[in-house]
Design a protein around this motif. Structure first.
Motif, PDB file in Angstrom:
ATOM      1  N   UNK A  92       0.684  -1.304  -0.052  1.00 27.38           N
ATOM      2  CA  UNK A  92       0.022  -0.163   0.024  1.00 27.38           C
ATOM      3  C   UNK A  92       0.759   1.331  -0.190  1.00 27.38           C
ATOM      4  N   UNK A  93       2.249   1.156   0.125  1.00 32.79           N
ATOM      5  CA  UNK A  93       3.103   2.291  -0.028  1.00 32.79           C
ATOM      6  C   UNK A  93       4.122   2.252  -1.175  1.00 32.79           C
ATOM      7  N   UNK A  94       3.600   1.288  -2.071  1.00 34.38           N
ATOM      8  CA  UNK A  94       4.590   1.486  -3.328  1.00 34.38           C
ATOM      9  C   UNK A  94       4.478   2.766  -4.081  1.00 34.38           C
ATOM     10  N   UNK A  95       5.756   3.655  -4.090  1.00 35.36           N
ATOM     11  CA  UNK A  95       5.636   4.737  -4.912  1.00 35.36           C
ATOM     12  C   UNK A  95       5.023   5.876  -4.151  1.00 35.36           C
ATOM     13  N   UNK A  96       4.926   5.857  -2.686  1.00 40.40           N
ATOM     14  CA  UNK A  96       4.420   6.912  -1.979  1.00 40.40           C
ATOM     15  C   UNK A  96       5.429   7.416  -0.773  1.00 40.40           C
ATOM     16  N   UNK A  97       5.330   8.531  -0.626  1.00 38.39           N
ATOM     17  CA  UNK A  97       6.209   9.192   0.561  1.00 38.39           C
ATOM     18  C   UNK A  97       5.506   8.781   1.763  1.00 38.39           C
ATOM     19  N   UNK A  98       6.395   8.167   2.889  1.00 40.81           N
ATOM     20  CA  UNK A  98       6.082   7.862   3.912  1.00 40.81           C
ATOM     21  C   UNK A  98       6.757   7.957   5.164  1.00 40.81           C
ATOM     22  N   UNK A  99       6.372   7.522   6.319  1.00 41.94           N
ATOM     23  CA  UNK A  99       7.454   7.397   7.466  1.00 41.94           C
ATOM     24  C   UNK A  99       6.688   6.323   8.159  1.00 41.94           C
ATOM     25  N   UNK A 100       7.621   6.131   9.455  1.00 37.07           N
ATOM     26  CA  UNK A 100       7.348   5.175  10.423  1.00 37.07           C
ATOM     27  C   UNK A 100       8.431   5.317  11.553  1.00 37.07           C
ATOM     28  N   UNK A 101       8.165   4.823  12.613  1.00 41.18           N
ATOM     29  CA  UNK A 101       9.042   5.262  13.953  1.00 41.18           C
ATOM     30  C   UNK A 101      10.409   5.083  13.413  1.00 41.18           C
ATOM     31  N   UNK A 109      11.928   1.783   2.226  1.00 37.23           N
ATOM     32  CA  UNK A 109      12.144   1.650   0.800  1.00 37.23           C
ATOM     33  C   UNK A 109      12.261   0.163   0.150  1.00 37.23           C
ATOM     34  N   UNK A 110      12.592  -0.829   1.283  1.00 35.73           N
ATOM     35  CA  UNK A 110      12.738  -2.399   0.723  1.00 35.73           C
ATOM     36  C   UNK A 110      11.355  -2.594   0.209  1.00 35.73           C
ATOM     37  N   UNK A 111      10.414  -1.832   0.628  1.00 35.69           N
ATOM     38  CA  UNK A 111       9.110  -2.337   0.041  1.00 35.69           C
ATOM     39  C   UNK A 111       8.370  -1.203  -0.931  1.00 35.69           C
ATOM     40  N   UNK A 112       9.300  -0.305  -1.554  1.00 31.30           N
ATOM     41  CA  UNK A 112       9.004   0.416  -2.508  1.00 31.30           C
ATOM     42  C   UNK A 112       8.320   1.759  -2.242  1.00 31.30           C
TER      43      UNK A 112
END
Length: 208
Positions: A92-101, A109-112
Protein backbone atom coordinates in the motif's frame (compact mmCIF):
# COMPACT_ATOMS: atom_id res chain seq x y z
CA UNK A 1 -7.89 7.25 17.61
CA UNK A 2 -8.83 9.58 20.48
CA UNK A 3 -9.22 12.48 18.06
CA UNK A 4 -11.59 10.49 15.85
CA UNK A 5 -13.54 9.30 18.88
CA UNK A 6 -14.06 12.90 20.02
CA UNK A 7 -15.36 13.64 16.52
CA UNK A 8 -17.85 10.78 17.09
CA UNK A 9 -16.60 8.83 14.12
CA UNK A 10 -17.72 5.22 14.02
CA UNK A 11 -14.63 3.19 14.92
CA UNK A 12 -14.26 -0.56 14.58
CA UNK A 13 -11.34 -2.65 15.77
CA UNK A 14 -10.82 -5.37 13.19
CA UNK A 15 -9.03 -8.70 13.49
CA UNK A 16 -9.34 -12.31 12.33
CA UNK A 17 -11.55 -13.20 15.27
CA UNK A 18 -12.89 -11.74 18.50
CA UNK A 19 -10.49 -13.45 20.87
CA UNK A 20 -8.76 -10.77 23.00
CA UNK A 21 -5.30 -9.79 21.76
CA UNK A 22 -2.70 -8.67 24.29
CA UNK A 23 -0.76 -5.54 23.37
CA UNK A 24 2.92 -4.90 24.05
CA UNK A 25 1.82 -3.18 27.27
CA UNK A 26 -0.05 -6.28 28.39
CA UNK A 27 -3.51 -4.80 27.81
CA UNK A 28 -6.13 -7.11 26.26
CA UNK A 29 -8.05 -5.65 23.31
CA UNK A 30 -11.00 -7.35 21.65
CA UNK A 31 -11.97 -6.78 18.04
CA UNK A 32 -15.43 -5.43 17.32
CA UNK A 33 -15.45 -6.90 13.80
CA UNK A 34 -13.74 -9.80 12.09
CA UNK A 35 -12.09 -9.55 8.69
CA UNK A 36 -15.22 -11.12 7.20
CA UNK A 37 -17.55 -8.67 8.95
CA UNK A 38 -15.52 -5.58 8.04
CA UNK A 39 -17.16 -3.51 5.27
CA UNK A 40 -15.48 -3.66 1.88
CA UNK A 41 -15.38 0.12 1.47
CA UNK A 42 -13.86 2.17 4.30
CA UNK A 43 -13.45 5.88 4.84
CA UNK A 44 -10.27 5.28 6.85
CA UNK A 45 -8.07 2.22 7.19
CA UNK A 46 -5.75 2.81 10.16
CA UNK A 47 -3.00 0.37 11.13
CA UNK A 48 -1.39 0.86 14.55
CA UNK A 49 2.10 -0.01 15.69
CA UNK A 50 3.90 -2.43 17.99
CA UNK A 51 7.14 -3.89 16.69
CA UNK A 52 6.67 -7.63 17.13
CA UNK A 53 2.98 -7.44 16.25
CA UNK A 54 3.81 -5.54 13.07
CA UNK A 55 6.43 -8.11 12.09
CA UNK A 56 3.95 -10.92 12.72
CA UNK A 57 1.36 -9.19 10.54
CA UNK A 58 3.90 -8.63 7.77
CA UNK A 59 4.55 -12.37 7.71
CA UNK A 60 0.85 -13.32 7.85
CA UNK A 61 -0.71 -13.91 4.38
CA UNK A 62 -4.26 -13.52 5.73
CA UNK A 63 -3.50 -10.10 7.22
CA UNK A 64 -1.66 -8.97 4.11
CA UNK A 65 -4.54 -10.02 1.85
CA UNK A 66 -7.08 -8.22 4.04
CA UNK A 67 -5.09 -4.98 4.17
CA UNK A 68 -4.31 -5.00 0.46
CA UNK A 69 -7.99 -5.50 -0.33
CA UNK A 70 -9.47 -2.88 2.00
CA UNK A 71 -6.61 -0.47 1.38
CA UNK A 72 -7.19 -0.60 -2.38
CA UNK A 73 -10.58 1.10 -1.89
CA UNK A 74 -10.27 3.08 1.36
CA UNK A 75 -10.56 6.85 1.08
CA UNK A 76 -7.64 7.19 3.50
CA UNK A 77 -4.93 4.61 4.24
CA UNK A 78 -3.11 5.54 7.43
CA UNK A 79 -0.59 4.11 9.87
CA UNK A 80 1.07 4.96 13.15
CA UNK A 81 4.55 3.98 14.32
CA UNK A 82 5.61 0.52 13.04
CA UNK A 83 2.21 0.22 11.33
CA UNK A 84 3.95 1.92 8.41
CA UNK A 85 5.91 -1.29 7.84
CA UNK A 86 2.70 -3.30 7.92
CA UNK A 87 0.88 -1.34 5.23
CA UNK A 88 4.07 -1.16 3.18
CA UNK A 89 4.35 -4.96 3.31
CA UNK A 90 0.78 -5.14 1.98
CA UNK A 91 1.87 -3.13 -1.05
CA UNK A 92 0.00 0.00 0.00
CA UNK A 93 3.02 2.34 0.02
CA UNK A 94 4.62 1.47 -3.31
CA UNK A 95 5.72 4.77 -4.89
CA UNK A 96 4.37 6.81 -1.95
CA UNK A 97 6.17 9.14 0.46
CA UNK A 98 5.87 7.69 3.95
CA UNK A 99 7.30 7.51 7.43
CA UNK A 100 7.30 5.19 10.45
CA UNK A 101 8.99 5.19 13.83
CA UNK A 102 12.68 6.11 13.59
CA UNK A 103 14.02 2.68 14.58
CA UNK A 104 12.69 1.01 11.42
CA UNK A 105 11.73 3.81 9.00
CA UNK A 106 14.87 3.12 6.93
CA UNK A 107 13.29 -0.21 5.92
CA UNK A 108 10.38 1.41 4.06
CA UNK A 109 12.26 1.67 0.72
CA UNK A 110 12.73 -2.12 0.76
CA UNK A 111 8.98 -2.26 0.08
CA UNK A 112 8.81 0.48 -2.51
CA UNK A 113 8.08 3.53 -0.33
CA UNK A 114 10.03 6.79 -0.31
CA UNK A 115 11.07 7.54 3.25
CA UNK A 116 10.39 11.13 4.33
CA UNK A 117 11.55 12.12 7.80
CA UNK A 118 8.54 14.14 9.02
CA UNK A 119 6.18 13.57 11.94
CA UNK A 120 3.22 13.26 9.57
CA UNK A 121 3.63 12.49 5.87
CA UNK A 122 0.74 12.90 3.42
CA UNK A 123 0.99 11.62 -0.14
CA UNK A 124 -2.33 11.59 -1.96
CA UNK A 125 -4.61 9.46 0.22
CA UNK A 126 -1.81 7.93 2.29
CA UNK A 127 -1.07 9.39 5.73
CA UNK A 128 1.73 7.94 7.83
CA UNK A 129 3.67 9.15 10.84
CA UNK A 130 6.48 8.49 13.27
CA UNK A 131 6.14 6.80 16.62
CA UNK A 132 3.63 7.11 19.47
CA UNK A 133 3.17 10.88 19.99
CA UNK A 134 3.27 11.52 16.25
CA UNK A 135 0.06 9.51 16.20
CA UNK A 136 -1.68 12.42 17.94
CA UNK A 137 -0.47 14.74 15.19
CA UNK A 138 -1.76 12.30 12.59
CA UNK A 139 -5.11 12.03 14.35
CA UNK A 140 -5.59 15.79 14.35
CA UNK A 141 -4.40 16.10 10.75
CA UNK A 142 -6.83 13.39 9.70
CA UNK A 143 -9.61 15.05 11.70
CA UNK A 144 -9.08 18.23 9.70
CA UNK A 145 -9.25 16.29 6.44
CA UNK A 146 -12.48 14.57 7.49
CA UNK A 147 -14.35 17.39 9.26
CA UNK A 148 -12.45 20.62 8.62
CA UNK A 149 -9.79 22.61 10.44
CA UNK A 150 -12.16 24.21 12.96
CA UNK A 151 -13.37 20.80 14.12
CA UNK A 152 -9.78 19.57 14.43
CA UNK A 153 -8.83 22.64 16.48
CA UNK A 154 -11.75 21.97 18.81
CA UNK A 155 -10.55 18.39 19.26
CA UNK A 156 -7.02 19.59 20.00
CA UNK A 157 -8.35 21.91 22.69
CA UNK A 158 -10.51 19.19 24.24
CA UNK A 159 -7.41 16.96 24.36
CA UNK A 160 -5.38 19.92 25.71
CA UNK A 161 -2.66 18.98 23.28
CA UNK A 162 0.02 21.64 23.70
CA UNK A 163 3.21 19.61 24.14
CA UNK A 164 6.11 20.94 26.19
CA UNK A 165 8.50 17.97 26.46
CA UNK A 166 10.76 18.00 29.53
CA UNK A 167 13.78 16.96 27.45
CA UNK A 168 14.99 17.67 23.94
CA UNK A 169 15.69 14.03 23.16
CA UNK A 170 12.66 13.04 21.11
CA UNK A 171 14.44 12.38 17.81
CA UNK A 172 17.68 10.62 16.85
CA UNK A 173 19.06 13.98 15.74
CA UNK A 174 18.45 15.41 19.20
CA UNK A 175 19.88 12.40 21.03
CA UNK A 176 22.28 10.53 18.70
CA UNK A 177 24.14 8.67 21.44
CA UNK A 178 20.93 7.38 23.02
CA UNK A 179 19.60 6.39 19.59
CA UNK A 180 22.79 4.46 18.85
CA UNK A 181 22.56 2.67 22.21
CA UNK A 182 18.95 1.68 21.54
CA UNK A 183 19.86 0.25 18.14
CA UNK A 184 22.80 -1.68 19.62
CA UNK A 185 20.60 -3.11 22.37
CA UNK A 186 17.94 -4.48 20.00
CA UNK A 187 19.77 -6.44 17.27
CA UNK A 188 17.31 -9.36 17.26
CA UNK A 189 14.27 -7.11 16.91
CA UNK A 190 15.99 -5.11 14.17
CA UNK A 191 16.86 -8.30 12.29
CA UNK A 192 13.26 -9.54 12.53
CA UNK A 193 11.93 -6.29 11.08
CA UNK A 194 14.50 -6.28 8.28
CA UNK A 195 13.81 -9.91 7.42
CA UNK A 196 10.07 -9.27 7.19
CA UNK A 197 10.65 -6.15 5.09
CA UNK A 198 12.98 -7.95 2.71
CA UNK A 199 10.53 -10.84 2.32
CA UNK A 200 7.70 -8.38 1.64
CA UNK A 201 9.79 -6.53 -0.91
CA UNK A 202 10.47 -9.78 -2.71
CA UNK A 203 6.75 -10.61 -2.78
CA UNK A 204 6.02 -7.15 -4.14
CA UNK A 205 8.71 -7.39 -6.82
CA UNK A 206 10.76 -4.50 -5.45
CA UNK A 207 14.33 -4.36 -6.70
CA UNK A 208 16.80 -1.89 -5.24
Amino acid sequence: MTALNILRCRINLVWKDKVPVVTELGLPITATQTFVECPRDLDVLMVPGGMLGSVACMNDPEVMTFLADRGSRAKWVTSICTGGLTIAAAGLLKSYDANATWTISHLLPLMGARHVDKRVVIDRNRMTCGGVTAGIDLGLTLAAKLRGEDAAKRVQLIMEYAPEPPFQSGTPAQAPQIAAAIREATPWMQSQARGAAEAAGKRLGISL
